[in-house]
Design a protein around this motif. Structure first.
Motif, PDB file in Angstrom:
ATOM      1  N   GLY A 262     -19.196  49.293  12.093  1.00 42.56           N
ATOM      2  CA  GLY A 262     -19.027  48.384  11.379  1.00 42.56           C
ATOM      3  C   GLY A 262     -17.518  48.528  10.389  1.00 42.56           C
ATOM      4  N   ARG A 263     -16.579  49.356  11.044  1.00 35.55           N
ATOM      5  CA  ARG A 263     -15.567  49.641  10.484  1.00 35.55           C
ATOM      6  C   ARG A 263     -14.396  49.225  11.132  1.00 35.55           C
ATOM      7  N   ALA A 264     -14.408  48.285  12.033  1.00 36.48           N
ATOM      8  CA  ALA A 264     -13.055  47.999  12.963  1.00 36.48           C
ATOM      9  C   ALA A 264     -12.581  46.667  12.228  1.00 36.48           C
ATOM     10  N   GLN A 265     -11.528  47.215  10.983  1.00 39.32           N
ATOM     11  CA  GLN A 265     -11.036  46.141  10.286  1.00 39.32           C
ATOM     12  C   GLN A 265      -9.722  46.454  10.112  1.00 39.32           C
ATOM     13  N   TYR A 266      -8.771  45.334  10.900  1.00 41.44           N
ATOM     14  CA  TYR A 266      -7.592  45.634  11.255  1.00 41.44           C
ATOM     15  C   TYR A 266      -6.462  44.733  10.457  1.00 41.44           C
ATOM     16  N   ASP A 267      -7.195  43.897   9.534  1.00 45.61           N
ATOM     17  CA  ASP A 267      -6.307  43.031   8.482  1.00 45.61           C
ATOM     18  C   ASP A 267      -5.718  43.711   7.287  1.00 45.61           C
ATOM     19  N   PRO A 268      -4.505  43.966   7.129  1.00 44.57           N
ATOM     20  CA  PRO A 268      -3.819  44.660   5.979  1.00 44.57           C
ATOM     21  C   PRO A 268      -4.274  44.112   4.750  1.00 44.57           C
ATOM     22  N   ALA A 269      -4.728  43.019   4.772  1.00 48.49           N
ATOM     23  CA  ALA A 269      -5.244  42.084   3.198  1.00 48.49           C
ATOM     24  C   ALA A 269      -6.460  42.700   2.942  1.00 48.49           C
ATOM     25  N   GLN A 270      -7.152  43.596   3.941  1.00 52.27           N
ATOM     26  CA  GLN A 270      -8.596  44.013   3.420  1.00 52.27           C
ATOM     27  C   GLN A 270      -8.525  45.450   2.775  1.00 52.27           C
ATOM     28  N   PRO A 271      -9.591  45.681   1.921  1.00 54.22           N
ATOM     29  CA  PRO A 271      -9.308  47.014   1.415  1.00 54.22           C
ATOM     30  C   PRO A 271      -9.775  48.060   2.553  1.00 54.22           C
ATOM     31  N   SER A 272     -10.602  47.887   3.564  1.00 50.46           N
ATOM     32  CA  SER A 272     -11.025  48.719   4.582  1.00 50.46           C
ATOM     33  C   SER A 272     -10.178  48.692   5.568  1.00 50.46           C
ATOM     34  N   TYR A 273      -8.841  48.315   5.471  1.00 54.56           N
ATOM     35  CA  TYR A 273      -7.902  48.171   6.543  1.00 54.56           C
ATOM     36  C   TYR A 273      -7.512  49.506   7.219  1.00 54.56           C
ATOM     37  N   ILE A 274      -7.657  49.476   8.404  1.00 52.65           N
ATOM     38  CA  ILE A 274      -7.367  50.592   9.359  1.00 52.65           C
ATOM     39  C   ILE A 274      -6.067  50.376  10.160  1.00 52.65           C
ATOM     40  N   SER A 275      -4.825  51.097  10.264  1.00 52.03           N
ATOM     41  CA  SER A 275      -3.695  50.669  10.852  1.00 52.03           C
ATOM     42  C   SER A 275      -3.697  51.166  12.172  1.00 52.03           C
ATOM     43  N   LEU A 276      -2.728  50.589  13.053  1.00 53.84           N
ATOM     44  CA  LEU A 276      -2.788  50.911  14.414  1.00 53.84           C
ATOM     45  C   LEU A 276      -2.422  52.278  14.630  1.00 53.84           C
ATOM     46  N   HIS A 277      -1.629  52.839  13.760  1.00 57.97           N
ATOM     47  CA  HIS A 277      -1.009  54.193  13.518  1.00 57.97           C
ATOM     48  C   HIS A 277      -2.095  55.046  13.551  1.00 57.97           C
ATOM     49  N   GLN A 278      -3.142  54.844  12.373  1.00 61.61           N
ATOM     50  CA  GLN A 278      -4.345  55.529  12.085  1.00 61.61           C
ATOM     51  C   GLN A 278      -5.200  55.701  13.536  1.00 61.61           C
ATOM     52  N   LEU A 279      -5.238  54.380  14.084  1.00 58.40           N
ATOM     53  CA  LEU A 279      -6.152  54.438  15.219  1.00 58.40           C
ATOM     54  C   LEU A 279      -5.526  55.180  16.398  1.00 58.40           C
ATOM     55  N   VAL A 280      -4.526  55.299  16.523  1.00 64.77           N
ATOM     56  CA  VAL A 280      -4.155  56.029  17.787  1.00 64.77           C
ATOM     57  C   VAL A 280      -3.539  57.290  17.732  1.00 64.77           C
ATOM     58  N   SER A 281      -2.712  57.581  16.539  1.00 64.18           N
ATOM     59  CA  SER A 281      -2.088  58.949  16.402  1.00 64.18           C
ATOM     60  C   SER A 281      -2.836  60.042  15.898  1.00 64.18           C
ATOM     61  N   LEU A 282      -3.963  59.919  15.226  1.00 60.96           N
ATOM     62  CA  LEU A 282      -4.501  60.892  14.828  1.00 60.96           C
ATOM     63  C   LEU A 282      -5.291  61.686  15.769  1.00 60.96           C
ATOM     64  N   PRO A 283      -5.541  63.135  15.440  1.00 57.93           N
ATOM     65  CA  PRO A 283      -6.311  64.021  16.365  1.00 57.93           C
ATOM     66  C   PRO A 283      -7.837  63.453  16.178  1.00 57.93           C
ATOM     67  N   ASP A 284      -8.838  63.586  17.238  1.00 55.86           N
ATOM     68  CA  ASP A 284     -10.108  63.146  17.329  1.00 55.86           C
ATOM     69  C   ASP A 284     -10.785  63.529  15.799  1.00 55.86           C
ATOM     70  N   GLU A 285     -10.494  64.937  15.564  1.00 52.41           N
ATOM     71  CA  GLU A 285     -11.307  65.485  14.293  1.00 52.41           C
ATOM     72  C   GLU A 285     -10.874  64.471  13.175  1.00 52.41           C
ATOM     73  N   VAL A 286      -9.662  64.529  13.018  1.00 49.95           N
ATOM     74  CA  VAL A 286      -9.157  63.613  11.620  1.00 49.95           C
ATOM     75  C   VAL A 286      -9.625  62.443  11.773  1.00 49.95           C
ATOM     76  N   PHE A 287      -9.309  61.687  12.933  1.00 49.21           N
ATOM     77  CA  PHE A 287      -9.800  60.199  13.095  1.00 49.21           C
ATOM     78  C   PHE A 287     -11.280  60.132  12.715  1.00 49.21           C
TER      79      PHE A 287
END
Length: 306
Positions: A262-287
């Protein structure tokens, strides 16, 4: 595969006189199919091997073996090596450079110097030229006209400033040496099929030049998933075009895991926003810990259910 193509001059048939000269040298094992067999008889090949040239790779280049056998180390090759060092190819890179582009040894020195002078006249710095030549070994085989046409193509086609065009080819110098067709096709795909505006394409290409040479199939599939499944609009994709270089499987796995939580929030206007950068470039552990707020075990367990 999108690859450098040596210009036709490097692939010209050698004349009969030259062929006779090669065969007329004494002691050469005539039946040989590999350059290795000639090393004992050829001072030129021996010296090239010492430099780190891999003859088994050179043989795969059309006519390159014959070319090397016609050259004299002192007379023909030494001046090209000095030229390459002067351009900025490091001593320890010379062997691998010549393995990838043996044809440069048969080029006219003055022509090579003219091409470098042209790049300098276009305000490419010494370090930039060295980087470009090392990363795109065929670059200096191309005429000034061709290099000029290429730079003009990217400047006009993308509407980039002179400085940005320069920056683009320094980062991906094979844009100057590879075929133009795939690049034109990728630009068309971005505009017509994926629906990006010209100004967006400009930004995307400038941030990730590799998009110009990616496989069209991959571009389409990645766009389709991110835009149509995850619902991410063009303007956000324009801000994070690096996602086009990511593995689609990784994007899918992470998106589905976030959706499951329930965390797939990609709208920058929302507080729980997740950027594409965070989605793809972080290592698994950090993600997992920082973005999904879950453990690696949870993620691994989830992936088994897919």
């Amino acid at each position: 595969d999108w690859d450098d193509i040596p210009p036709s001059s490097a692939l010209e048939e050698i004349s009969e006189e030259e062929a006779v000269k090669i065969i007329a040298k004494p002691l050469l094992p005539l039946q040989s199919s590999t350059l290795r067999d000639y090393v004992d008889h050829s001072e030129t090949l021996t010296k090239l091997v010492h430099l780190g040239v891999d003859l088994s790779q050179v043989e795969k280049h059309q006519k390159a073996g014959q070319l090397l056998l016609t050259l004299d180390f002192e007379k023909d090759i030494k001046k090209i090596l000095l030229f390459l060092k002067d351009v900025g190819v490091e001593d320890n890179q010379l062997g691998s450079f010549l393995t990838r582009n043996p044809y440069i040894l048969g080029e006219d020195l003055e022509a090579l110097e003219t091409r470098v002078a042209y790049l300098k006249s276009k305000k490419f710095g010494k370090a930039e030229i060295a980087q470009m030549v090392s990363r795109a070994p065929y670059l200096l085989l191309f005429s000034v006209e061709r290099l000029d046409n290429r730079l003009g193509f990217f400047k006009n086609e993308l509407g980039l400033s002179v400085t940005k065009t320069k920056d683009l080819v320094v980062r991906l110098p094979r844009l100057l040496t590879g075929k133009l067709e795939p690049v034109k096709e990728n630009l068309q795909v971005c505009q017509i099929e994926l629906g990006f505006q010209r100004s967006e394409i400009q930004q995307i290409v400038f941030k990730t030049p590799k998009i110009l040479t990616s496989s069209k199939k991959k571009l389409r599939k990645t766009f389709d998933y991110i835009h149509n499944v995850m619902g991410i609009p063009h303007d956000i994709l324009t801000r994070f075009p690096q996602v086009f270089n990511s593995k689609l499987l990784r994007i899918k796995e992470r998106h589905l895991f976030l959706k499951f939580l329930g965390r797939a929030q990609y709208d920058p206007a929302q507080p729980s926003y997740i950027s594409l950068h965070q989605l793809v470039s972080l290592p698994d552990e950090v993600f997992c810990t920082e973005i999904a707020k879950a453990s690696m075990q949870d993620f691994e367990k989830f992936l088994k259910t897919l």
